[in-house]
Design a protein around this motif. Structure first.
Motif, PDB file in Angstrom:
ATOM      1  N   TRP A  45       0.832  -1.190   0.000  1.00 60.05           N
ATOM      2  CA  TRP A  45       0.000   0.000   0.000  1.00 60.05           C
ATOM      3  C   TRP A  45       0.875   1.253   0.000  1.00 60.05           C
ATOM      4  N   PRO A  46       0.747   2.114  -1.043  1.00 60.22           N
ATOM      5  CA  PRO A  46       1.563   3.334  -1.087  1.00 60.22           C
ATOM      6  C   PRO A  46       1.123   4.349  -0.028  1.00 60.22           C
ATOM      7  N   ILE A  47       2.114   4.928   0.660  1.00 60.64           N
ATOM      8  CA  ILE A  47       1.815   6.009   1.606  1.00 60.64           C
ATOM      9  C   ILE A  47       2.370   7.341   1.095  1.00 60.64           C
ATOM     10  N   SER A  48       3.189   7.285   0.057  1.00 64.50           N
ATOM     11  CA  SER A  48       3.655   8.467  -0.657  1.00 64.50           C
ATOM     12  C   SER A  48       4.047   8.010  -2.065  1.00 64.50           C
ATOM     13  N   LYS A  49       4.582   8.921  -2.861  1.00 60.62           N
ATOM     14  CA  LYS A  49       4.951   8.562  -4.226  1.00 60.62           C
ATOM     15  C   LYS A  49       6.073   7.522  -4.263  1.00 60.62           C
ATOM     16  N   ARG A  50       6.973   7.530  -3.289  1.00 64.13           N
ATOM     17  CA  ARG A  50       8.133   6.633  -3.307  1.00 64.13           C
ATOM     18  C   ARG A  50       8.176   5.621  -2.154  1.00 64.13           C
ATOM     19  N   VAL A  51       7.257   5.693  -1.218  1.00 59.63           N
ATOM     20  CA  VAL A  51       7.285   4.810  -0.051  1.00 59.63           C
ATOM     21  C   VAL A  51       5.965   4.045   0.053  1.00 59.63           C
ATOM     22  N   SER A  52       6.070   2.746   0.323  1.00 55.75           N
ATOM     23  CA  SER A  52       4.878   1.927   0.538  1.00 55.75           C
ATOM     24  C   SER A  52       5.112   0.981   1.708  1.00 55.75           C
ATOM     25  N   ILE A  53       4.021   0.572   2.343  1.00 51.76           N
ATOM     26  CA  ILE A  53       4.085  -0.443   3.388  1.00 51.76           C
ATOM     27  C   ILE A  53       3.516  -1.730   2.808  1.00 51.76           C
ATOM     28  N   LEU A  54       3.965  -2.854   3.342  1.00 54.08           N
ATOM     29  CA  LEU A  54       3.480  -4.119   2.805  1.00 54.08           C
ATOM     30  C   LEU A  54       3.362  -5.160   3.899  1.00 54.08           C
ATOM     31  N   GLY A  55       2.508  -6.121   3.632  1.00 51.19           N
ATOM     32  CA  GLY A  55       2.325  -7.252   4.522  1.00 51.19           C
ATOM     33  C   GLY A  55       1.961  -8.470   3.702  1.00 51.19           C
ATOM     34  N   SER A  56       2.411  -9.633   4.155  1.00 52.93           N
ATOM     35  CA  SER A  56       2.103 -10.856   3.420  1.00 52.93           C
ATOM     36  C   SER A  56       1.954 -12.025   4.390  1.00 52.93           C
ATOM     37  N   VAL A  57       1.215 -13.039   3.951  1.00 56.32           N
ATOM     38  CA  VAL A  57       1.071 -14.295   4.674  1.00 56.32           C
ATOM     39  C   VAL A  57       1.258 -15.415   3.661  1.00 56.32           C
ATOM     40  N   GLY A  58       1.694 -16.553   4.143  1.00 61.42           N
ATOM     41  CA  GLY A  58       1.895 -17.657   3.222  1.00 61.42           C
ATOM     42  C   GLY A  58       2.258 -18.945   3.927  1.00 61.42           C
ATOM     43  N   ILE A  59       2.745 -19.887   3.126  1.00 64.77           N
ATOM     44  CA  ILE A  59       3.160 -21.177   3.647  1.00 64.77           C
ATOM     45  C   ILE A  59       4.625 -21.408   3.299  1.00 64.77           C
ATOM     46  N   SER A  60       5.252 -22.233   4.103  1.00 60.30           N
ATOM     47  CA  SER A  60       6.670 -22.532   3.933  1.00 60.30           C
ATOM     48  C   SER A  60       6.870 -24.038   4.091  1.00 60.30           C
ATOM     49  N   ASN A  61       7.592 -24.636   3.155  1.00 62.93           N
ATOM     50  CA  ASN A  61       7.960 -26.047   3.254  1.00 62.93           C
ATOM     51  C   ASN A  61       9.440 -26.078   3.618  1.00 62.93           C
ATOM     52  N   TRP A  62       9.786 -26.552   4.795  1.00 60.46           N
ATOM     53  CA  TRP A  62      11.125 -26.414   5.334  1.00 60.46           C
ATOM     54  C   TRP A  62      11.773 -27.746   5.653  1.00 60.46           C
ATOM     55  N   ASP A  63      13.071 -27.663   5.788  1.00 63.34           N
ATOM     56  CA  ASP A  63      13.907 -28.828   6.044  1.00 63.34           C
ATOM     57  C   ASP A  63      15.129 -28.334   6.819  1.00 63.34           C
ATOM     58  N   TYR A  64      15.411 -28.901   8.011  1.00 66.68           N
ATOM     59  CA  TYR A  64      16.633 -28.477   8.694  1.00 66.68           C
ATOM     60  C   TYR A  64      17.285 -29.607   9.460  1.00 66.68           C
ATOM     61  N   ASP A  65      18.593 -29.448   9.650  1.00 65.16           N
ATOM     62  CA  ASP A  65      19.419 -30.415  10.362  1.00 65.16           C
ATOM     63  C   ASP A  65      20.051 -29.727  11.562  1.00 65.16           C
ATOM     64  N   ILE A  66      20.088 -30.439  12.674  1.00 67.58           N
ATOM     65  CA  ILE A  66      20.749 -29.940  13.882  1.00 67.58           C
ATOM     66  C   ILE A  66      21.966 -30.808  14.136  1.00 67.58           C
ATOM     67  N   LYS A  67      23.113 -30.173  14.345  1.00 65.13           N
ATOM     68  CA  LYS A  67      24.348 -30.892  14.675  1.00 65.13           C
ATOM     69  C   LYS A  67      24.787 -30.455  16.069  1.00 65.13           C
ATOM     70  N   ASP A  68      25.069 -31.398  16.913  1.00 64.57           N
ATOM     71  CA  ASP A  68      25.502 -31.128  18.278  1.00 64.57           C
ATOM     72  C   ASP A  68      26.970 -30.703  18.255  1.00 64.57           C
ATOM     73  N   GLN A  69      27.256 -29.483  18.629  1.00 66.61           N
ATOM     74  CA  GLN A  69      28.623 -28.972  18.600  1.00 66.61           C
ATOM     75  C   GLN A  69      29.477 -29.530  19.734  1.00 66.61           C
ATOM     76  N   ASP A  70      28.847 -30.133  20.743  1.00 66.77           N
ATOM     77  CA  ASP A  70      29.623 -30.679  21.857  1.00 66.77           C
ATOM     78  C   ASP A  70      30.196 -32.055  21.546  1.00 66.77           C
ATOM     79  N   SER A  71      29.689 -32.708  20.485  1.00 71.09           N
ATOM     80  CA  SER A  71      30.174 -34.048  20.176  1.00 71.09           C
ATOM     81  C   SER A  71      31.489 -33.971  19.404  1.00 71.09           C
ATOM     82  N   PHE A  72      32.265 -35.063  19.432  1.00 68.77           N
ATOM     83  CA  PHE A  72      33.524 -35.114  18.708  1.00 68.77           C
ATOM     84  C   PHE A  72      33.313 -35.297  17.213  1.00 68.77           C
ATOM     85  N   ASN A  73      32.180 -35.846  16.811  1.00 63.15           N
ATOM     86  CA  ASN A  73      31.899 -36.100  15.404  1.00 63.15           C
ATOM     87  C   ASN A  73      30.936 -35.036  14.885  1.00 63.15           C
TER      88      ASN A  73
END
Length: 129
Positions: A45-73
């Motif tokens: 939504w424009p609030i002036s000629k050069r500035v606008s505000i925006l908002g969005s919603v959506g979905i995300s398909n994610w994938d992540y791995d956790i590695k334990d930094q305290d382990s030797f491997n």
């Protein structure tokens, strides 16, 4: 990396890929590597000629791995999590000319009980007609 389409002057749809990692340099916390694809729609939504505000919603398909930094491997994955979740983003866009603009945004991706990923950033946008 994102791409999108602006319908009329206010409604948009966008899709993108996000990849990154989090690591404590002192090795006291776990390292998280993540990757997600996302699709969202929103309003700019424009609030002036050069500035606008925006908002969005959506979905995300994610994938992540956790590695334990305290382990030797450190090359061994301790936990692998993936799924689909909700995301939102809000921000401001500053138009430099008809081809180039810069955006500032905050948002969050809700990936269930495992993680809530908060986003803060800046983006450079190229407009094509």
């Amino acid at each position: 990396v994102q791409g999108g389409y602006l319908f009329s002057n206010h409604l948009f749809i966008k899709a993108g890929l996000t990849s990154g990692e989090s690591e404590n340099l002192l090795g006291w916390s776990d390292r998280i590597d993540f990757y997600d694809t996302h699709l969202s729609g929103g309003v700019e939504w424009p609030i002036s000629k050069r500035v606008s505000i925006l908002g969005s919603v959506g979905i995300s398909n994610w994938d992540y791995d956790i590695k334990d930094q305290d382990s030797f491997n450190n090359n061994q994955k301790d936990k692998h999590v993936s799924g689909t979740g909700f995301q939102y983003r809000m921000g401001m866009n500053f138009q430099f000319n008809h081809l180039l603009s810069m955006g500032l945004h905050i948002g969050e991706k809700d990936w269930g009980d495992d993680v809530r990923y908060q986003q803060y950033g800046a983006s450079l946008r190229l407009h094509f007609e």
